[in-house]
Design an enzyme around this catalytic site. Structure first.
Site, short mmCIF file in Angstrom:
data_model
loop_
_atom_site.label_atom_id
_atom_site.label_comp_id
_atom_site.label_asym_id
_atom_site.label_seq_id
_atom_site.Cartn_x
_atom_site.Cartn_y
_atom_site.Cartn_z
N HIS A 234 0.81 -1.22 0.00
CA HIS A 234 0.00 0.00 0.00
C HIS A 234 0.84 1.27 0.00
CE1 HIS A 234 -3.20 -2.80 1.06
NE2 HIS A 234 -4.02 -1.88 0.61
N GLY A 235 2.06 1.19 0.44
CA GLY A 235 2.88 2.39 0.42
C GLY A 235 4.20 2.20 1.15
#
Lengths: 352, 489
Positions: free
Chosen positions: B325-326
């Site tokens: 996700h990041g």
């Protein structure tokens, strides 16, 4: 459900939406409102792009609401042959925009910087500074898709009054519901719906209803009072102010080194607002020091009888009728006092 | 280009016209491919080169893998695909993060290491299309899917605009077969697709952007603690925002695709009514969780290597899922918490089950209730609420800019810090409360149902009225161009 029923549902939905949109538009028009454009990131970015195509003497304006209301772009165009590029942002400090233009090597034009001390000397990281910084951050990320959307949106906004997000969007209307907030919570007050409107060139204008109705004017004055404009708390001093001055000077120096011109403008304010501003930001400590430290010229409305003869109906901005002679006089003074040619026929000369 | 923009409206109308003109199927596919490139290029044109590189390399690697019998060489071709795709993803997404952590590690060892912070722009959707192309080469390697002979079909599979930038993460079998035969939406598909597009836009524009973004963004951006009620409101607002934003995007994507005659897989199934975390991940971002299951968890050994390894595999999968996700430790913690909850849930499920005897107290509660509630429903409702509570705790890490802010928010939420000021106005708090309750009730009611089945049973006039209300609210909200949260992943 059969396919035919989905078709019926689709047609019903379309009919209801069209009926609503027409009714909603007619309702607001009948209430006497004028078309207003949204002062959003895309419109600002679109205007920002224009600074590279300015003619000599065609100024770029930065600052806050006073220069947006008080400088009448139509009058300016009639007088000089150029329309200024209006980059001022309501309720923000122009320092980040000044810094941005200073760091843009392609900008070499004439820059008029509106100084409303409470905003201009706002702290780094404050709401007023961050708001301006957000616009600057958006500009380089303004994608092709957003640019196409912007142009399509302009066509719609030119024709549909209810697309005014600040006044008629769902959230804006919900914010006007009479719901008491929890004690101790700061809630930004609502400006009267009939206060004014904004043109496609980002010109802010008070509405006829505002000019004619003192109740609407009082509504705006209430907002200023609520926001503390009438307070006499002294602005920043010491190192904080010194750092602000140094940073502004650095920006001004960069623009001037490239052949550009920076002129500071102190626009009129009236009555209690002007009295409070004199208390909070004494001229010699802020305005005079700003001109002295940056070495840039400035025009303070109190120095010129032709600029200080007006009364701002909301204490802070000129009425539309006054902006026209005010703008004419301002152009003349800028040219006379600062040796800058703003008119189309002549070449711009540098400030001495 | 985003679905909630005037550009997309114009683009989509033109594309629908083109797709319904009497061109050959090949021309129509070329139109779709070019439109998809345009859809992507309107963000940042140069990044289209990465998409082309990934498409070309994976197309040819898959063909080489399929025709090669030698195991080592097959592995080598697969490695080329993996290195290229994961390498691009690592550089663009994790380059700065890795350098930052390396610098911190050096500093902790007393070595002064200074590196210039890389100025890397993350190409939109790279995490999504990387997973799409990876699933293709891995499936071909596993001989699960024969390599697609048509480059046009394969390029369209990778680039097809409805799924390109934020999923659903499609598998080869989802989409490639659909490109083989001429397709055009039936009247029903067109109408249902437009309804889904309206529903998705309603979720995104009205709920996520219009109502929930402001309170969530405001509180999470504050550098100081706030009142517990404000902290909870912000977390609940973000909880609703991220669901409506992402599920809204998926619903738009499915609807848009349906209007063109293609079916995309379901990505959300009312996750906020999940009973437990394994149920949650069967309902939230389904195409990602199944991707992680099939290409990470199972290859790691899944649950085939004994209890302890199962827990380890679960944790690895969720930690990497978080990192997907990041590039931030907060996402790793978010994934780690989900992994931990999945492990605890598994542990409870594996406990020896006792013979159940309804307790006297439980009987009394049920008898005292006026509404005929079955005890299983009651306990499921409590379990769903408890799951949602824990999910909200994890969202704090997901949304906070850093670990310190997340901890501060948690301390505010649980009343450890009570001195924080009240920041949110009553109308904002009311909006959050109404949306949260409505969202949970909707998810609970729809838990075992589908949108299609429920709306399909409505009379036409009711469906038409609901549809028009959604469209009117979208028009009234007017927030038309903000990006979807998942684009940044």
């Amino acid at each position: 459900m059969e396919t035919a029923d989905y078709k019926k549902a689709g047609w019903l939905a379309l009919a209801l939406v069209l009926l609503f949109v027409a009714g909603w538009e007619i309702y607001w028009r009948n209430q006497g409102f004028a078309l207003s454009f949204n002062d959003d990131e895309s419109l600002w970015a679109h205007t920002r792009k224009k600074i590279y195509n300015v003619a000599p003497g065609q100024p770029v304006i930065i600052g806050s609401s006073r220069v947006k209301f008080d400088i009448d772009q139509e009058t300016w165009k009639k007088e000089t042959g150029h329309q200024p590029v209006q980059l001022a942002l309501v309720g923000t400090s122009p320092r980040p925009v000044l810094r941005d233009l200073a760091n843009d090597p392609k900008f070499k034009g004439t820059l008029l910087v509106g100084v409303t001390e409470g905003l201009f000397f706002a702290a780094d990281g404050s709401f007023m500074e961050e708001r301006a910084a957000k616009r600057l951050a958006f500009y380089p990320r303004w994608s092709l898709s957003q640019q196409v959307s912007f142009h399509l949106n302009q066509v719609l906004e030119s024709n549909l009054l209810f697309l005014d997000e600040e006044r008629f969007s769902l959230n804006a209307l919900l914010k006007r519901l009479p719901i008491e907030s929890r004690p101790g919570v700061f809630v930004f007050p609502n400006f009267p719906l009939k206060m004014g409107y904004m043109k496609a060139d980002r010109q802010e204008v008070f509405s006829d209803a505002f000019v004619a109705d003192t109740a609407v004017q009082h509504g705006v004055q209430y907002v200023w009072r609520y926001l503390g404009m009438l307070g006499n708390k002294r602005g920043f001093s010491g190192d904080t102010l010194t750092n602000m001055m140094s940073s502004v000077k650095a920006s001004v120096d960069k623009i001037r080194a490239r052949g550009g011109t920076v002129i500071f403008l102190r626009m009129p304010s009236s009555n209690p607002a002007w009295a409070a501003e004199q208390q909070s930001y004494p001229r010699e400590l802020y305005w005079d020091r700003l001109l002295k430290e940056t070495g840039a010229p400035g025009i303070h409305f109190t120095d010129y009888p032709e600029l200080s003869k007006y009364v701002c109906p909301d204490w802070s901005h000129l009425s539309p009728a006054d902006t026209k002679p005010f703008t004419k006089d301002l152009i003349r003074i800028i040219e006379q006092k600062n040796h800058v040619t703003l008119r189309k026929t002549s070449a711009t000369t540098k400030i001495q | 280009m985003v679905f909630n923009s005037y550009t997309f409206v114009l683009f989509f109308i033109l594309l629908l016209v083109l797709h319904n003109l009497p061109f050959s199927w090949k021309i129509k596919k070329i139109n779709l491919l070019l439109a998809s490139y345009l859809f992507y290029a309107l963000w940042n044109p140069p990044f289209i080169l990465l998409l082309w590189l990934s498409t070309v390399v994976d197309f040819y690697m898959a063909r080489l893998i399929a025709v090669t019998e030698d195991k080592t060489r097959r592995r080598m071709w697969l490695a080329v695909s993996l290195v290229l795709n994961l390498g691009m993803l690592s550089y663009f997404k994790y380059g700065g993060f890795l350098l930052e952590n390396f610098t911190a590690l050096m500093a902790s060892m007393g070595i002064a290491f200074q590196a210039v912070k890389p100025d890397i722009i993350l190409p939109v959707g790279i995490s999504f299309y990387t997973f799409v192309t990876l699933s293709y080469t891995i499936d071909v390697y596993r001989r699960k899917f024969a390599p697609e002979p048509s480059f046009l079909n394969f390029a369209l599979f990778v680039t097809y605009f409805p799924h390109l930038v934020a999923g659903p993460i499609v598998r080869p079998e989802d989409l490639i077969p659909q490109f083989k035969e001429p397709r055009k939406a039936t009247s029903y598909q067109m109408l249902w697709g437009l309804f889904l597009l309206s529903l998705g836009l309603f979720m995104k524009v009205v709920i996520a952007d219009g109502w929930m973004a402001e309170p969530a963004d405001f509180i999470f951006s504050l550098p100081f603690p706030v009142n517990p009620l404000d902290a909870w409101s912000a977390v609940l607002a973000f909880s609703a925002q991220i669901f409506c934003d992402f599920a809204g995007y998926s619903t738009c994507a499915i609807g848009v695709s349906l209007c063109l005659g293609f079916t995309l897989p379901e990505n959300f199934r009312f996750p906020y009514a999940a009973i437990g975390f394994s149920d949650f991940w069967r309902r939230w971002h389904i195409t990602l969780s199944t991707w992680l299951r099939d290409y990470l968890y199972i290859p790691l050994g899944g649950n085939r290597l004994g209890g302890f390894r199962t827990y380890i595999n679960l944790m690895i999968t969720m930690l990497l899922g978080g990192l997907w996700h990041g590039a931030s430790w907060n996402f790793v913690i978010w994934g780690g918490l989900h992994g931990l909850f999945l492990c605890i849930e598994r542990l409870f499920r594996n406990l020896p089950k006792k013979q159940k005897n309804p307790s006297l107290a439980e009987d009394m509660v049920i008898q005292a209730t006026l509404i005929p509630i079955r005890s299983k429903n009651m306990s499921n409702l409590f379990l769903a609420l408890f799951t949602l509570f824990l999910v909200n705790i994890t969202w704090v890490f997901f949304r906070s800019p850093d670990f310190g802010s997340a901890m501060r928010m948690l301390l505010c939420m649980f009343g450890v810090i009570t001195q924080g000021p009240k920041m949110l106005a009553t109308p904002d708090m009311l909006k959050v409360a109404i949306v949260t309750v409505a969202l949970f009730c909707t998810h609970w009611y729809m838990r075992d149902k589908s949108v299609k089945a429920v709306f399909g049973n409505f009379p036409w006039w009711l469906l038409g009225t609901i549809w028009s209300i959604m469209l009117i609210l979208i028009i009234l909200t007017q927030k038309s161009t903000s990006s979807f949260i998942y684009f940044q992943f």
